[in-house]
Design an enzyme around this catalytic site. Structure first.
Site, PDB file in Angstrom:
ATOM      1  N   ARG A  90      68.213  23.000  -7.845  1.00  0.00           N
ATOM      2  CA  ARG A  90      68.926  21.876  -7.255  1.00  0.00           C
ATOM      3  C   ARG A  90      70.112  21.476  -8.133  1.00  0.00           C
ATOM      4  O   ARG A  90      69.965  21.286  -9.348  1.00  0.00           O
ATOM      5  CB  ARG A  90      67.966  20.688  -7.091  1.00  0.00           C
ATOM      6  CG  ARG A  90      68.602  19.398  -6.603  1.00  0.00           C
ATOM      7  CD  ARG A  90      69.007  19.473  -5.156  1.00  0.00           C
ATOM      8  NE  ARG A  90      69.314  18.142  -4.640  1.00  0.00           N
ATOM      9  CZ  ARG A  90      69.836  17.935  -3.439  1.00  0.00           C
ATOM     10  NH1 ARG A  90      70.106  18.949  -2.624  1.00  0.00           N
ATOM     11  NH2 ARG A  90      70.078  16.698  -3.032  1.00  0.00           N
ATOM     12  N   GLU A 114      32.949  12.967  -7.316  1.00  0.00           N
ATOM     13  CA  GLU A 114      32.034  13.267  -8.424  1.00  0.00           C
ATOM     14  C   GLU A 114      32.133  12.248  -9.546  1.00  0.00           C
ATOM     15  O   GLU A 114      32.178  12.588 -10.730  1.00  0.00           O
ATOM     16  CB  GLU A 114      32.261  14.691  -8.947  1.00  0.00           C
ATOM     17  CG  GLU A 114      31.706  15.744  -8.009  1.00  0.00           C
ATOM     18  CD  GLU A 114      31.529  17.088  -8.680  1.00  0.00           C
ATOM     19  OE1 GLU A 114      30.997  17.145  -9.804  1.00  0.00           O
ATOM     20  OE2 GLU A 114      31.912  18.083  -8.054  1.00  0.00           O
TER      21      GLU A 114
END
Length: 383
Positions: free
Chosen positions: A271, A366
């Protein structure tokens, strides 16, 4: 690559990375958009040997160490969190408890198909009213002659409702003492058990190509020989499983961060603004430097926890630290990766958008980040 890895680890990383880039990556965006669980891709991961990596060969596994498995999860998560979730849940939560606590008969019956990828296995812990407080479980079992009769339900269960799901490990209340204390046990329930039904959950923010489901038990008769470990050991089995499972979730966070960082690095070098690559601007280069630093620290912490487990030393504190830190840096790195992409980072045609969504479960699944801090504080304070 570092003090924890040898040539075998490097070979595993290379082979899994090649598979992830060549086989998973071309399908990841489409599967995510369609919320589609891929049986074929799961079978291919089984053929690669990703399932049952730490299980002995006599049960169909590959007899590798824990770091080999963690590297495999990391490399898959570097490309796609959904497939990494399938692998991590099946290995750590599905295969893990059977391998560690199962009887010889149970191991011989279940592990070969689970290690080959022919079948998946789920882990039934979470309920609608029992999340962080797992002992609030309401699924109940009553012993009648030779069977346990199980009633209740589970929610947010990975791999619970796929065409190749073979069953689930279920936590249930096996007795209530006179003083009100619950006796918690764990049992292996086959998918074909009458009264056992499953339902896929749709509309997820993240891991849209992995299977998340609800499990329902309506007078399910399960042979008493299917009890995993001993009656009343349910909490011990579940907590032990979660200690090991934290390592794989940490690996998912590490892989997610690595993948997002690499996307941002590549984009910043392509970019151009104000006549030069945006990576040349200090604001962007400093972001990349911080991202690389966090990833390096996360990897060292996670690999140390794996080393402790391999050496059969206490690793619970380090596993919680690794899970917490890797989850948090996945969030930070993915956020900065989107920032570097600017408006393009918000579009689904750019993979960084998927990484930004996929990281969000890592601070919840978890054991939330708050629970990890509780676990760590108990270790350091001796509670």
């Amino acid at each position: 690559m570092d003090i924890f890895c040898n040539q075998d680890h490097d070979l595993i990383r290379s082979s899994v990375r090649d598979f992830a880039e060549q086989v998973i990556k071309p399908q990841a965006r489409k599967l995510d958009q369609h919320e589609e669980f891929s049986v074929e891709l799961t079978r291919q991961m089984g053929d690669l040997g990703i399932f049952g990596m730490i299980v002995p060969p006599r049960y169909g596994g590959h007899g590798m160490d824990i770091l080999s498995y963690i590297i495999a999860v990391e490399e898959i998560a570097r490309i796609d969190g959904s497939q990494a979730a399938t692998v991590a849940a099946h290995n750590s939560l599905g295969i893990g408890p059977i391998h560690k606590f199962g009887s010889k008969e149970q191991k011989e019956k279940y592990l070969p198909d689970l290690c080959s990828g022919k079948k998946l296995w789920a882990f039934g812990l979470t309920e609608s009213e029992a999340g962080s407080d797992s002992r609030a479980s309401q699924t109940f079992g009553k012993l009648e002659k030779h069977d346990w009769v199980i009633n209740g339900s589970k929610i947010f269960i990975t791999n619970g409702d796929t065409p190749i799901t073979g069953g689930a490990t279920i936590q249930f209340i096996s007795d209530i003492h006179k003083d009100g204390r619950k006796e918690i046990s764990v049992i292996l329930m086959d998918k074909e058990t009458p009264g056992f039904t499953t339902q896929t959950m749709h509309g997820k923010l993240m891991w849209r190509a992995s299977n998340t489901s609800q499990l329902f038990f309506d007078n399910c008769h399960v042979p008493r020989k299917n009890i995993l470990g001993k009656r009343g050991q349910g909490s011990k089995i579940m907590l032990s499983t979660l200690d090991s499972g934290r390592l794989s979730i940490a690996a998912m966070g590490l892989g997610c961060a690595q993948g997002a960082y690499e996307l941002a690095l590549k984009y910043s070098q392509e970019r151009k603004q104000f006549g030069r690559q945006i990576s040349k601007f200090q604001a962007i280069s400093f972001k990349l430097a911080d991202m690389a630093l966090k990833i390096e620290l996360a990897r060292n912490l996670l690999y140390k926890a794996c080393w402790l487990k391999q050496k059969k030393r206490p690793f619970g504190k380090e596993a919680a630290m690794a899970k917490l830190y890797c989850s948090e840096i996945a969030k930070e790195v993915a956020d900065e990766a989107v920032q570097i992409h600017g408006g393009y980072g918000l579009m689904s045609e750019y993979d960084v958008e998927r990484f930004y969504r996929d990281q969000r479960l890592l601070q919840i699944g978890e054991g939330t980040s708050e629970i990890q801090r509780l676990v760590i504080s108990r270790h350091i304070l001796g509670k």
